[in-house]
Design an enzyme around this catalytic site. Sequence first.
Site, PDB file in Angstrom:
ATOM      1  N   LYS A 112       0.855  -1.206   0.000  1.00  0.00           N
ATOM      2  CA  LYS A 112       0.000   0.000   0.000  1.00  0.00           C
ATOM      3  C   LYS A 112       0.881   1.242   0.000  1.00  0.00           C
ATOM      4  O   LYS A 112       2.048   1.212   0.401  1.00  0.00           O
ATOM      5  CB  LYS A 112      -0.935   0.035   1.199  1.00  0.00           C
ATOM      6  CG  LYS A 112      -0.283  -0.046   2.594  1.00  0.00           C
ATOM      7  CD  LYS A 112       0.226   1.261   3.167  1.00  0.00           C
ATOM      8  CE  LYS A 112       0.777   1.099   4.584  1.00  0.00           C
ATOM      9  NZ  LYS A 112       1.625   2.201   5.054  1.00  0.00           N
TER      10      LYS A 112
ATOM     11  N   ASP B  24      -2.842  -1.848  10.295  1.00  0.00           N
ATOM     12  CA  ASP B  24      -3.070  -1.761   8.843  1.00  0.00           C
ATOM     13  C   ASP B  24      -3.754  -3.011   8.273  1.00  0.00           C
ATOM     14  O   ASP B  24      -4.127  -3.026   7.103  1.00  0.00           O
ATOM     15  CB  ASP B  24      -1.731  -1.598   8.094  1.00  0.00           C
ATOM     16  CG  ASP B  24      -1.163  -0.198   8.237  1.00  0.00           C
ATOM     17  OD1 ASP B  24      -1.915   0.711   8.660  1.00  0.00           O
ATOM     18  OD2 ASP B  24       0.026  -0.017   7.920  1.00  0.00           O
TER      19      ASP B  24
HETATM   20  O1  C5P Z   1      -0.482  -1.941  14.853  1.00  0.00           O
HETATM   21  P1  C5P Z   1       0.943  -2.174  14.504  1.00  0.00           P
HETATM   22  O2  C5P Z   1       1.508  -3.393  15.200  1.00  0.00           O
HETATM   23  O3  C5P Z   1       1.218  -2.183  13.049  1.00  0.00           O
HETATM   24  O4  C5P Z   1       1.737  -0.929  15.085  1.00  0.00           O
HETATM   25  C1  C5P Z   1       3.134  -0.917  15.272  1.00  0.00           C
HETATM   26  C2  C5P Z   1       3.470   0.191  16.231  1.00  0.00           C
HETATM   27  O5  C5P Z   1       3.221   1.471  15.616  1.00  0.00           O
HETATM   28  C3  C5P Z   1       2.630   0.211  17.493  1.00  0.00           C
HETATM   29  O6  C5P Z   1       3.220  -0.593  18.490  1.00  0.00           O
HETATM   30  C4  C5P Z   1       2.619   1.663  17.883  1.00  0.00           C
HETATM   31  O7  C5P Z   1       3.809   1.981  18.555  1.00  0.00           O
HETATM   32  C5  C5P Z   1       2.656   2.384  16.544  1.00  0.00           C
HETATM   33  N1  C5P Z   1       1.322   2.796  16.073  1.00  0.00           N
HETATM   34  C6  C5P Z   1       0.675   3.857  16.689  1.00  0.00           C
HETATM   35  N2  C5P Z   1      -0.556   4.248  16.248  1.00  0.00           N
HETATM   36  C7  C5P Z   1      -1.145   3.642  15.207  1.00  0.00           C
HETATM   37  C8  C5P Z   1      -0.501   2.571  14.545  1.00  0.00           C
HETATM   38  C9  C5P Z   1       0.735   2.168  15.009  1.00  0.00           C
HETATM   39  O8  C5P Z   1       1.206   4.434  17.643  1.00  0.00           O
HETATM   40  N3  C5P Z   1      -2.339   4.047  14.795  1.00  0.00           N
END
Ligand code: C5P
Length: 313
Positions: A17, A157
């Site tokens: 993406k 995502d």
């Molecule tokens: O959700 P995901 O595991 O992809 O997110 C990785 C890291 O990115 C999270 O641990 C967080 O620190 C940060 N993040 C965030 N806010 C979001 C998405 C991700 O702070 N909306």
Amino acid sequence: MVPRKAGTDWEILAPAKLNLYLKVLGKRSDGFHDLETLMVPVQLCDQLRWCPENSGRPVQTESCLLTVDSRALNPGPSLDSLNSSGNLVLQAAHLVAARIGRPPHGHFQLTKRIPLQAGLGGGSSDAAATLRLINACWKAGLAESELAQLAAELGSDVPFFLHSGPAICRGRGERISTTAGLPKLHFVLVKPSFGLATAQVFQEFSSSTEQTPNTKDNSTDRLTRLIGALQAGALSTASRWMTNCLESVAARIAPEILRIKHLLADAGCRGQLMTGSGSTLFGIARSARHARWIARQLSAQRVGTVLVTSTSW
Ligand code: C5P
């Protein structure tokens, strides 16, 4: 993202993406950030295959196996990071197995083409593809709403990739609104030799003062203008509304980001931006041919991995 049967095996493509727009609206009590982002899937993709056996022998029951082919990636990632139990393919498989109360089984073969730590959503897309694949090959019988809930558990995502097609994502990323009427877009991607860790970029963002001006009202207005310009095919106008508030944060961690952004502009892109939390930058080209022409100019400048791709819906 539709699984396809091939003999006794199943396979599915997992697209990357690009974020054409990304605003962080504020930090939440759960440690995540509230976002408003426009994401589009592109043709660059990983491929996931599931077979009931490994080299003619049934894979040990009550367990599943993952092998990863990352030869297409340059520089190649450590295989430990891809094969570990932290891989989102295995996490998704175990999550579904727990939900349906049956042991995971079979051999997953993942062919990586989407660079890692690149802001291209490769791991999240692999996770969404695994959910779709398993629902078919394990005959798990999960409803869309159950898949969406599992997707949100796996990562911010993942719900976007489950949805398929361009979308505005809000909340942590899990609240999806379909965006209709976008034209086919052509891109040049530059993935620098380094990657960036999402958590680190968000943490830097939090500790900076840049979150102050990101009010929701301004954001939605700007996003509406961007979508209107894209729908009208006005790429140069659209580029004025494209923004990613993580870009300047990432550029403080890795100043090379800004150099590459300037190179994309100098090479004739209609707009250029970092995607997600980086490190990849993309430029919008007038056509697929224009994208290939720009890519040839950039490849001569030792910027990292240069790829061309287009939207994929
Ligand atoms: O959700 P995901 O595991 O992809 O997110 C990785 C890291 O990115 C999270 O641990 C967080 O620190 C940060 N993040 C965030 N806010 C979001 C998405 C991700 O702070 N909306």
